[in-house]
Design a protein around this motif. Structure first.
Motif, PDB file in Angstrom:
ATOM      1  N   ALA A 298       0.805  -1.222   0.000  1.00 61.56           N
ATOM      2  CA  ALA A 298       0.000   0.000   0.000  1.00 61.56           C
ATOM      3  C   ALA A 298       0.836   1.270   0.000  1.00 61.56           C
ATOM      4  N   ARG A 299       2.017   1.232   0.587  1.00 61.11           N
ATOM      5  CA  ARG A 299       2.796   2.466   0.683  1.00 61.11           C
ATOM      6  C   ARG A 299       3.257   2.976  -0.671  1.00 61.11           C
ATOM      7  N   ALA A 300       3.367   2.092  -1.673  1.00 62.76           N
ATOM      8  CA  ALA A 300       3.771   2.533  -3.006  1.00 62.76           C
ATOM      9  C   ALA A 300       2.579   2.836  -3.901  1.00 62.76           C
ATOM     10  N   GLU A 301       1.393   2.399  -3.515  1.00 68.12           N
ATOM     11  CA  GLU A 301       0.226   2.457  -4.387  1.00 68.12           C
ATOM     12  C   GLU A 301      -0.100   3.868  -4.893  1.00 68.12           C
ATOM     13  N   PRO A 302      -0.133   4.907  -4.047  1.00 66.75           N
ATOM     14  CA  PRO A 302      -0.495   6.241  -4.568  1.00 66.75           C
ATOM     15  C   PRO A 302       0.471   6.746  -5.637  1.00 66.75           C
ATOM     16  N   TYR A 303       1.745   6.479  -5.449  1.00 69.66           N
ATOM     17  CA  TYR A 303       2.751   6.994  -6.384  1.00 69.66           C
ATOM     18  C   TYR A 303       2.828   6.131  -7.634  1.00 69.66           C
ATOM     19  N   LEU A 304       2.590   4.824  -7.484  1.00 66.69           N
ATOM     20  CA  LEU A 304       2.471   3.957  -8.654  1.00 66.69           C
ATOM     21  C   LEU A 304       1.303   4.415  -9.512  1.00 66.69           C
ATOM     22  N   ARG A 305       0.164   4.711  -8.867  1.00 63.09           N
ATOM     23  CA  ARG A 305      -1.016   5.151  -9.606  1.00 63.09           C
ATOM     24  C   ARG A 305      -0.754   6.480 -10.334  1.00 63.09           C
ATOM     25  N   GLU A 306      -0.034   7.396  -9.692  1.00 56.47           N
ATOM     26  CA  GLU A 306       0.287   8.675 -10.341  1.00 56.47           C
ATOM     27  C   GLU A 306       1.096   8.432 -11.609  1.00 56.47           C
ATOM     28  N   TRP A 307       2.099   7.543 -11.503  1.00 55.24           N
ATOM     29  CA  TRP A 307       2.901   7.246 -12.698  1.00 55.24           C
ATOM     30  C   TRP A 307       2.067   6.562 -13.756  1.00 55.24           C
ATOM     31  N   GLN A 308       1.231   5.613 -13.370  1.00 50.17           N
ATOM     32  CA  GLN A 308       0.399   4.897 -14.345  1.00 50.17           C
ATOM     33  C   GLN A 308      -0.486   5.862 -15.126  1.00 50.17           C
ATOM     34  N   GLU A 309      -1.082   6.820 -14.441  1.00 48.18           N
ATOM     35  CA  GLU A 309      -1.944   7.785 -15.122  1.00 48.18           C
ATOM     36  C   GLU A 309      -1.144   8.653 -16.075  1.00 48.18           C
ATOM     37  N   ASP A 310       0.047   9.070 -15.642  1.00 46.55           N
ATOM     38  CA  ASP A 310       0.891   9.908 -16.496  1.00 46.55           C
ATOM     39  C   ASP A 310       1.416   9.103 -17.679  1.00 46.55           C
ATOM     40  N   CYS A 311       1.838   7.873 -17.415  1.00 51.30           N
ATOM     41  CA  CYS A 311       2.340   6.979 -18.460  1.00 51.30           C
ATOM     42  C   CYS A 311       1.247   6.689 -19.489  1.00 51.30           C
ATOM     43  N   ALA A 312       0.040   6.366 -19.010  1.00 51.73           N
ATOM     44  CA  ALA A 312      -1.059   6.015 -19.918  1.00 51.73           C
ATOM     45  C   ALA A 312      -1.425   7.184 -20.812  1.00 51.73           C
ATOM     46  N   ASP A 313      -1.439   8.388 -20.259  1.00 53.64           N
ATOM     47  CA  ASP A 313      -1.746   9.568 -21.065  1.00 53.64           C
ATOM     48  C   ASP A 313      -0.722   9.755 -22.176  1.00 53.64           C
ATOM     49  N   ALA A 314       0.561   9.563 -21.854  1.00 58.10           N
ATOM     50  CA  ALA A 314       1.622   9.714 -22.861  1.00 58.10           C
ATOM     51  C   ALA A 314       1.545   8.613 -23.910  1.00 58.10           C
ATOM     52  N   LEU A 315       1.335   7.370 -23.470  1.00 52.36           N
ATOM     53  CA  LEU A 315       1.231   6.268 -24.427  1.00 52.36           C
ATOM     54  C   LEU A 315       0.035   6.458 -25.357  1.00 52.36           C
ATOM     55  N   ALA A 316      -1.071   6.971 -24.836  1.00 52.17           N
ATOM     56  CA  ALA A 316      -2.243   7.208 -25.674  1.00 52.17           C
ATOM     57  C   ALA A 316      -1.924   8.206 -26.779  1.00 52.17           C
ATOM     58  N   GLN A 317      -1.175   9.245 -26.461  1.00 49.68           N
ATOM     59  CA  GLN A 317      -0.777  10.219 -27.477  1.00 49.68           C
ATOM     60  C   GLN A 317       0.071   9.553 -28.564  1.00 49.68           C
ATOM     61  N   ALA A 318       1.019   8.722 -28.114  1.00 49.47           N
ATOM     62  CA  ALA A 318       1.893   8.040 -29.072  1.00 49.47           C
ATOM     63  C   ALA A 318       1.115   7.042 -29.921  1.00 49.47           C
ATOM     64  N   ILE A 319       0.185   6.330 -29.313  1.00 53.08           N
ATOM     65  CA  ILE A 319      -0.595   5.330 -30.050  1.00 53.08           C
ATOM     66  C   ILE A 319      -1.470   5.994 -31.104  1.00 53.08           C
ATOM     67  N   ILE A 320      -2.130   7.061 -30.737  1.00 54.40           N
ATOM     68  CA  ILE A 320      -2.988   7.751 -31.706  1.00 54.40           C
ATOM     69  C   ILE A 320      -2.149   8.311 -32.845  1.00 54.40           C
ATOM     70  N   GLY A 321      -0.987   8.878 -32.515  1.00 55.19           N
ATOM     71  CA  GLY A 321      -0.120   9.407 -33.560  1.00 55.19           C
ATOM     72  C   GLY A 321       0.394   8.331 -34.494  1.00 55.19           C
ATOM     73  N   ALA A 322       0.856   7.207 -33.914  1.00 50.92           N
ATOM     74  CA  ALA A 322       1.413   6.128 -34.733  1.00 50.92           C
ATOM     75  C   ALA A 322       0.334   5.453 -35.569  1.00 50.92           C
ATOM     76  N   ALA A 323      -0.829   5.179 -34.956  1.00 50.60           N
ATOM     77  CA  ALA A 323      -1.894   4.483 -35.671  1.00 50.60           C
ATOM     78  C   ALA A 323      -2.558   5.362 -36.720  1.00 50.60           C
ATOM     79  N   SER A 324      -2.345   6.670 -36.650  1.00 50.19           N
ATOM     80  CA  SER A 324      -2.842   7.566 -37.692  1.00 50.19           C
ATOM     81  C   SER A 324      -1.973   7.495 -38.950  1.00 50.19           C
ATOM     82  N   VAL A 325      -0.770   6.971 -38.806  1.00 51.65           N
ATOM     83  CA  VAL A 325       0.157   6.847 -39.935  1.00 51.65           C
ATOM     84  C   VAL A 325       0.207   5.419 -40.460  1.00 51.65           C
ATOM     85  N   VAL A 326       0.241   4.436 -39.539  1.00 55.37           N
ATOM     86  CA  VAL A 326       0.337   3.029 -39.916  1.00 55.37           C
ATOM     87  C   VAL A 326      -0.893   2.303 -39.376  1.00 55.37           C
ATOM     88  N   ASP A 327      -1.691   1.749 -40.278  1.00 57.07           N
ATOM     89  CA  ASP A 327      -2.918   1.061 -39.889  1.00 57.07           C
ATOM     90  C   ASP A 327      -2.595  -0.367 -39.464  1.00 57.07           C
TER      91      ASP A 327
END
Length: 400
Positions: A298-327
């Protein structure tokens, strides 16, 4: 598209590779099923399967009853006909595996180090090869077809981000690992970027066998990726295809990450595991390696969750950009995180893609890979098999 064979006698060897690849992917199959998978005529496949059986590459696996007509004879790879060793040179450890012709991982080991200095990596690579050899009897060692090595491009780079001494980059600039391994082993040696090798493992060993076009994202110390089109890994003329670590994204929202010097941030500074570890340490959680996450509770959970949310937002940007070029059919995400945090991160990625996708964008399926931390080592072990048995041996397998 699946690979297509030819019935021309002049390229029978190529067709033999097509058939052997089909049998490896099917696991067990009749001649009729192999012919459909290989896109060859039943007559051509019958002769090729018999030849492969005579040469010891495939064995009979019994018969299938219950269908109209005579029972079908099933064939499968002869697992002990060939073996391969795979080494993944990581920034924090060296992983070594041995696989057989069926793709089964027979043995694995891990050597950890503080920094990947050439002398440490070279010594542990030779020790890993020797230990893998020791698991085989002397006659079976003759069937080792090669050693595959997966290693990040610019292993000593990003030393400021990773906390490496300046001497690491200089040392790798003066050391040639391919030449060293060739000089000190009796095997052919094949090299590939670690993320591309991991994508190969997913293609050959994972559920990627059912998908011929996908983008592969690997959440490792530094995030990387691979591109599979038509069942082949595409690395590009400069090796930059799907090099996602340099994909530009918006700045991180984490308190532990310094703002970028320009308008954009690099994906590696938001979606890499080293960023997670630094964020945990910045918030008082003592951790050195991703594998320790499962025991922090539990002691790592809040900070793990913060990174996961930040990571997911960045990956979503990359996925949308890449999939817009390569189907592609799918985005497959894997990595060195424990299964639970990895699955949760991927779930967040799906949500972010749905929220960020512009009108008219058709998102590919986003799912988790199956190989986890061993993907790059297994992919390395696949390289000698690609060179010796696959229909297209120019896709990867840069032999030195």
């Amino acid at each position: 598209m699946s690979r297509k064979g030819s019935n021309s006698l002049q390229i029978r060897q190529y067709n033999e590779r097509v058939v052997l690849e089909a049998i490896r992917k099917l696991g067990q199959a009749s001649k009729a099923e192999i012919a459909r998978s290989a896109n060859l005529t039943p007559q051509a496949v019958a002769g090729i399967v018999d030849s492969l059986h005579d040469a010891g590459y495939v064995v009979r696996a019994g018969k299938r009853h219950g269908q109209i007509g005579q029972p079908s004879v099933l064939y499968m790879p002869n697992a002990e006909r060939a073996f391969s060793i795979g080494l993944h040179v990581g920034r924090r450890s060296l992983n070594c595996v041995m696989i057989d012709l069926s793709g089964k991982v027979l043995h694995r080991l891990t050597h950890e180090y503080a920094y990947p200095t050439p002398d440490v990596v070279a010594a542990q690579a030779l020790a890993g090869i020797a230990e893998m050899e020791s698991f085989l009897t002397v006659p079976l060692r003759e069937r080792l077809v090669g050693v595959g090595v997966s290693i990040p491009y610019f292993l000593g780079a990003w030393r400021t981000d990773l906390g490496f001494p300046d001497s690491i980059a200089a040392a790798w600039g003066e050391f040639n690992l391919p030449d060293y391994l060739i000089e000190h082993t009796d095997y052919e040696v094949f090299f590939e970027n670690d993320a591309s090798a991991a994508a190969t493992a997913q293609l050959v060993q994972g559920r990627g066998t059912a998908e011929r076009n996908f983008i592969y994202l690997y959440l490792s110390t530094i995030v990387g990726g691979g591109l599979v089109l038509g069942g082949n890994i595409e690395t590009g003329p400069q090796g930059n295809a799907a090099a996602f670590h340099t994909f530009p994204v918006s700045p991180s929202r984490l308190s532990s990450v310094a703002p970028p010097s320009g308008r954009f941030e690099l994906l590696q500074r938001r979606a890499s595991v080293y960023v997670l570890l630094q964020h945990l340490r910045a918030n008082g959680v003592q951790i050195e390696r991703a594998g320790e996450l499962a025991g922090l509770g539990a002691r790592a959970e809040p900070y793990l969750r913060e990174w996961q949310e930040d990571c997911a937002d960045a990956l979503a940007q990359a996925i949308i950009g890449a999939a817009s070029v390569v189907d592609v059919e799918a985005i497959i995400i894997d990595g060195i995180l424990p299964p639970g945090p990895l699955a949760d991160t991927i779930s967040r990625v799906r949500s972010c893609v749905a929220a960020l996708a512009p009108e008219g964008f058709v998102a590919p399926t986003i799912r988790q890979g199956e190989l986890g931390p061993s993907a790059a080592a297994v992919g390395a072990a696949v390289l000698p098999f690609y060179a010796n048995f696959a229909p297209n041996n120019e896709v990867l397998a840069n032999k030195f």
